[in-house]
Enzyme design. Structure first.
Site, PDB file in Angstrom:
ATOM      1  N   SER A  60       0.836  -1.196   0.000  1.00  0.00           N
ATOM      2  CA  SER A  60       0.000   0.000   0.000  1.00  0.00           C
ATOM      3  C   SER A  60       0.882   1.261   0.000  1.00  0.00           C
ATOM      4  CB  SER A  60      -0.954  -0.030   1.195  1.00  0.00           C
ATOM      5  OG  SER A  60      -1.985   0.911   1.052  1.00  0.00           O
ATOM      6  N   ASP A  62      -8.556  -3.007  -7.002  1.00  0.00           N
ATOM      7  CA  ASP A  62      -7.992  -2.814  -5.677  1.00  0.00           C
ATOM      8  C   ASP A  62      -9.070  -2.337  -4.703  1.00  0.00           C
ATOM      9  OD1 ASP A  62      -5.141  -2.307  -4.173  1.00  0.00           O
ATOM     10  OD2 ASP A  62      -6.660  -0.857  -3.555  1.00  0.00           O
ATOM     11  N   HIS A  82      -6.315  -6.285  -1.524  1.00  0.00           N
ATOM     12  CA  HIS A  82      -5.340  -5.239  -1.226  1.00  0.00           C
ATOM     13  C   HIS A  82      -4.247  -5.878  -0.363  1.00  0.00           C
ATOM     14  CE1 HIS A  82      -4.074  -1.054  -0.912  1.00  0.00           C
ATOM     15  NE2 HIS A  82      -3.961  -1.171   0.401  1.00  0.00           N
TER      16      HIS A  82
END
Length: 398
Positions: free
Chosen positions: A173, A269, A336
């Protein structure tokens, strides 16, 4: 005890057993010496990391994983962040679990299990790019992420990384974004001849309009860059051509990265769909709420919007190029950070493309066993996905 409660308790017990089987705890290390260099978290506390030492033929190999956790874009959000573990090492747990790409078991992490594996804690709020000398005496906030990155790497070099044979910089991330922004700079810290590569998981953030037609995420990132003084730590090849905030987006910088790079990303995502494409502020009537927490709840029209998001992702992603030094695993899951979770990194039922798990694809690419550049078909074609069901909560950009 009613049936539903019994079922929930059974699930929780099973999850605990699985976590204990597939993970282990690693103690935290604080870099107290970094404080004198001004390399500190938002609240002025020392940076920190967790290290599990390598063994056997992996003792001279290093995997550095940068923790993710969003960003703060102004004094208000950064003050809030400084009161938690993403802004202060005072609030970090003394131990953290290692699993997935950080596992020490060959059956869970076949190529990197016996490497020196490090998780670098994230406590600056700008993907390790900030560097402002002055400290406001009213807020006592330190925007020093770039110094934190250097201080951690210098500590690891002293602990033996300077003698490494193989090194991979990874992140998830906001940490995945950082692994791209710092990739070439990281390679330059290591001696010539070291095999250095980078891998970004869920870090390919898009500069797209939200469902109301506004580019709120671009505005948010612009505030991040200005608040933290990040411009000087973004690639000059990009900032010399456009405003610095745009150089926070991978599609503007990825083509300039010289170090071998692998990208793992879901084309749908889950974090971006919930926080960038359809944030609550762009959806005041809440018609996107159920869709953004569970893709199975999306209407036909909403799925079409998600397919358009995927198309835009693939269009921007094409900037990565086709060099043999590049690798990518782009699946069509609602997911994710797939390298951090054991179920999505390496298990018999993990997501696969061309019958390869993410772990196998990354390992084959890193060791030059075979290239891997694969993009999945559109949702819902992939039956190997572990699609997320997100918990109800407010948008989490900051």
């Amino acid at each position: 005890m009613n049936g539903k409660l019994q079922e929930l308790l059974h699930i929780i017990i099973c999850m605990i057993i699985v976590l204990r089987t597939e993970s282990f705890y690693v103690d935290i290390t604080y870099i107290e010496s970094a404080v004198a260099k001004g390399a500190v978290c938002l609240d002025g506390s020392p940076p920190a990391y967790h290290l599990d030492k390598g063994s056997g033929d992996g003792s001279n190999n290093w995997l550095i994983h940068l923790e993710g956790g969003g960003w703060c874009n102004n004094v208000t959000t950064c003050i809030s962040r400084s009161g938690g573990h993403l802004g202060s090492s005072k609030h970090m747990s003394n131990r953290t679990m290692f699993f997935g790409i950080a596992s020490n078991e060959p059956q869970f992490n076949p190529d990197f299990y016996n490497w020196n594996r490090i998780v670098v804690r994230y406590c600056d709020g700008a993907s390790f790019t900030g560097d402002i000398e002055a400290v406001d005496p009213v807020t006592n906030l330190y925007y020093r992420g770039a110094r934190v990155f250097v201080a951690v790497m210098e500590e690891l070099l002293d602990k033996g990384m300077k003698n490494a044979k193989n090194v991979i910089l990874t992140g998830c991330s906001a940490g995945g974004l950082a692994s791209m922004l710092h990739c070439d700079r990281f390679k330059d810290l290591l001696p010539m001849g070291t095999n250095v590569k980078c891998m970004a998981d869920a870090g390919f953030f898009l500069n797209v309009k939200d469902v109301s037609g506004n580019r709120r995420f671009e505005d948010f990132i612009n505030d991040v860059v200005e608040t933290h003084g990040s411009a000087k730590n973004l690639p000059l090849s990009c900032t010399s051509k456009m405003k610095p905030a745009l150089c926070f987006f991978p599609q503007q910088v990825v083509q300039e990265i010289q170090t071998p790079l692998f990208i793992v990303n879901a084309a749908y995502d889950a974090w971006q769909i919930k926080n960038v494409l359809a944030p609550a502020i762009a959806d005041p009537s809440g018609i996107w709420y159920n869709c953004t927490t569970d893709i199975r709840n999306c209407s036909t029209a909403q799925l079409q919007t998600l397919h358009e998001f995927r198309k835009e992702f693939l269009n921007e992603f094409s900037a990565i190029g086709t060099s043999i030094t590049r690798g990518y695993f782009i699946n069509s899951c609602f997911a994710h950070c797939q390298t951090e979770m054991q179920i999505t990194w390496f298990k018999p039922n993990s997501p696969k493309l061309h019958n390869k798990t993410i772990a196998k694809a990354v390992g084959d690419w890193f060791f030059d066993r075979s290239p891997f550049q694969t993009i999945d078909c559109p949702y819902p074609c992939d039956n190997t996905c572990h699609n997320l069901v997100l918990q109800p909560q407010k948008d989490s950009i900051a």
